[in-house]
Design a protein around this motif. Sequence first.
Motif, PDB file in Angstrom:
ATOM      1  N   GLU A  46      22.341  33.072  59.557  1.00  0.00           N
ATOM      2  CA  GLU A  46      21.735  31.788  59.941  1.00  0.00           C
ATOM      3  C   GLU A  46      22.608  30.950  60.855  1.00  0.00           C
ATOM      4  OE1 GLU A  46      20.594  29.855  56.335  1.00  0.00           O
ATOM      5  OE2 GLU A  46      19.255  31.482  55.772  1.00  0.00           O
ATOM      6  N   ASN A  47      23.818  31.440  61.172  1.00  0.00           N
ATOM      7  CA  ASN A  47      24.686  30.586  61.991  1.00  0.00           C
ATOM      8  C   ASN A  47      25.234  31.327  63.201  1.00  0.00           C
ATOM      9  OD1 ASN A  47      26.339  32.272  60.591  1.00  0.00           O
ATOM     10  ND2 ASN A  47      27.645  30.688  59.707  1.00  0.00           N
ATOM     11  N   TYR A  48      24.435  32.233  63.759  1.00  0.00           N
ATOM     12  CA  TYR A  48      24.813  32.890  65.023  1.00  0.00           C
ATOM     13  C   TYR A  48      23.846  32.357  66.076  1.00  0.00           C
ATOM     14  CZ  TYR A  48      26.523  36.568  68.105  1.00  0.00           C
ATOM     15  OH  TYR A  48      27.121  37.263  69.146  1.00  0.00           O
ATOM     16  N   PRO A  49      24.297  31.412  66.912  1.00  0.00           N
ATOM     17  CA  PRO A  49      23.360  30.759  67.828  1.00  0.00           C
ATOM     18  C   PRO A  49      22.572  31.761  68.675  1.00  0.00           C
ATOM     19  CG  PRO A  49      25.528  29.756  67.949  1.00  0.00           C
ATOM     20  CD  PRO A  49      25.684  30.962  67.093  1.00  0.00           C
ATOM     21  N   GLY A  50      21.260  31.549  68.745  1.00  0.00           N
ATOM     22  CA  GLY A  50      20.422  32.402  69.584  1.00  0.00           C
ATOM     23  C   GLY A  50      19.901  33.631  68.890  1.00  0.00           C
ATOM     24  N   TYR A  51      20.251  33.807  67.616  1.00  0.00           N
ATOM     25  CA  TYR A  51      19.769  34.990  66.888  1.00  0.00           C
ATOM     26  C   TYR A  51      19.324  34.599  65.489  1.00  0.00           C
ATOM     27  CZ  TYR A  51      19.669  39.383  64.365  1.00  0.00           C
ATOM     28  OH  TYR A  51      19.261  40.449  63.594  1.00  0.00           O
ATOM     29  N   GLN A  52      18.173  35.129  65.079  1.00  0.00           N
ATOM     30  CA  GLN A  52      17.708  34.931  63.706  1.00  0.00           C
ATOM     31  C   GLN A  52      17.334  36.298  63.163  1.00  0.00           C
ATOM     32  OE1 GLN A  52      14.644  32.002  64.550  1.00  0.00           O
ATOM     33  NE2 GLN A  52      15.608  30.607  63.108  1.00  0.00           N
ATOM     34  N   GLN A 293      34.200  34.437  61.164  1.00  0.00           N
ATOM     35  CA  GLN A 293      32.755  34.283  61.305  1.00  0.00           C
ATOM     36  C   GLN A 293      32.281  35.314  62.326  1.00  0.00           C
ATOM     37  OE1 GLN A 293      30.564  31.353  59.763  1.00  0.00           O
ATOM     38  NE2 GLN A 293      32.028  32.424  58.519  1.00  0.00           N
ATOM     39  N   ILE A 295      30.274  34.842  64.938  1.00  0.00           N
ATOM     40  CA  ILE A 295      30.331  34.307  66.309  1.00  0.00           C
ATOM     41  C   ILE A 295      31.770  34.300  66.845  1.00  0.00           C
ATOM     42  CG2 ILE A 295      30.425  31.874  65.510  1.00  0.00           C
ATOM     43  CD1 ILE A 295      28.533  32.914  68.611  1.00  0.00           C
ATOM     44  N   THR A 296      32.733  33.981  65.973  1.00  0.00           N
ATOM     45  CA  THR A 296      34.127  33.933  66.452  1.00  0.00           C
ATOM     46  C   THR A 296      34.672  35.348  66.655  1.00  0.00           C
ATOM     47  OG1 THR A 296      34.841  33.644  64.159  1.00  0.00           O
ATOM     48  CG2 THR A 296      34.707  31.663  65.504  1.00  0.00           C
TER      49      THR A 296
END
Length: 319
Positions: A46-52, A293, A295-296
């Motif tokens: 839920e916290n990877y921008p641009g992906y669900q 994370q 994303i990081t």
Amino acid sequence: MLDAVIIGGGAAALSAALYLSRGGKKVEVFERNQIGGDLGQIPELENYPGYQGSGEGLAKVMREQAEQAGAKISYGECHRVEDCAELRKEDPERTDLPERGFYVSIDDEVVYAKSVLVACGAESRRLDVELNVPVSYCALCDGELAKDKKVAVVGGANSAVQEALYLAPMVKELTVITHSRLKAGPVLQERLRQHDNVKVLENLEATAELLNKFEHVFVFIGKEPKAGFLQELQRRHVVKKDAKFFGLEIIKEVELIDEDGYIITGAKGKSEHETAQTGLYAAGDIRQGAVCQVITAAGDGAAAAIEMLEFLNGAESVS
Ligand SMILES: Cc1cc2nc3c(=O)[nH]c(=O)nc-3n(C[C@H](O)[C@H](O)[C@H](O)COP(=O)(O)OP(=O)(O)OC[C@H]3O[C@@H](n4cnc5c(N)ncnc54)[C@H](O)[C@@H]3O)c2cc1C
């Protein structure tokens, strides 16, 4: 000889493989278990921008993109990484070895590469008790599940208190349980005390009986990085460093791995993701100071790959 070998097949590795391949380099990723690494354990990211969607779904897309760009993705466990020049120095008979680059042992074969990226992640240390309540190892990931609940945080070092500080404003009650005294730094401890809903229980074992009284348990008792395959290389670096004390070695070397097993990068004169060993890079959760994370890790892999491209292109223009 490959341009780059990437050890591990998680978010950091797949992102680096994409960047290196798009930069025209011959790259092979070696994953010992599951492509995507920790992504495979995230049912809903839920916290990877641009992906669900699921972590597994993201891993599949990342893999496809890297392969379309030309990266080879293989299964295999890395057991040892060595500097070819050092091995030849030790045993001049070994003329079969390339003069430069890395010797990387994968299962029972050896591959050679001009550069290596270590992206093999770090596992959270598990709590060895059976519980009837949900257990999490990442507040940023699972904090939402504990909203307005009575929560326990197991652990007393900086990481545990940092995670507790993230949880405190969103949960009903938070109890930090540590088997020794609270070891986090004074600033973090003071911040914790400012929350009215937080209690600290020191010198107490986190037993099943105690933890089952809470609605959600978060565990932060350290991580276990997995870069044991760098031990030999690490030993050589430490020997060089010791030798310096007797004035025998002028080259300034630093360790590759810290005392907790994380890879040290960005020493003086090195780029941010490069280790003390020229051509050896690290990215993602295994790197000292990682945020841990998705994303990081992905961003870290990309940044490391860009540095590796510079290194590889520089090496080509010299030879
Ligand atoms: C249960 C769980 C839930 C999470 N939830 C979230 C979330 O909601 N949001 C978020 O942003 N982050 C979340 N995280 C954290 C996030 O998944 C990680 O920080 C990130 O995926 C790490 O990526 P990485 O590439 O550095 O390492 P990893 O994903 O750990 O990948 C490393 C890979 O290297 C392989 N490997 C290790 N040693 C070797 C070897 N010797 N040879 C070959 N391969 C090797 C491993 O098998 C592994 O596949 C979660 C983590 C967990 C465990």
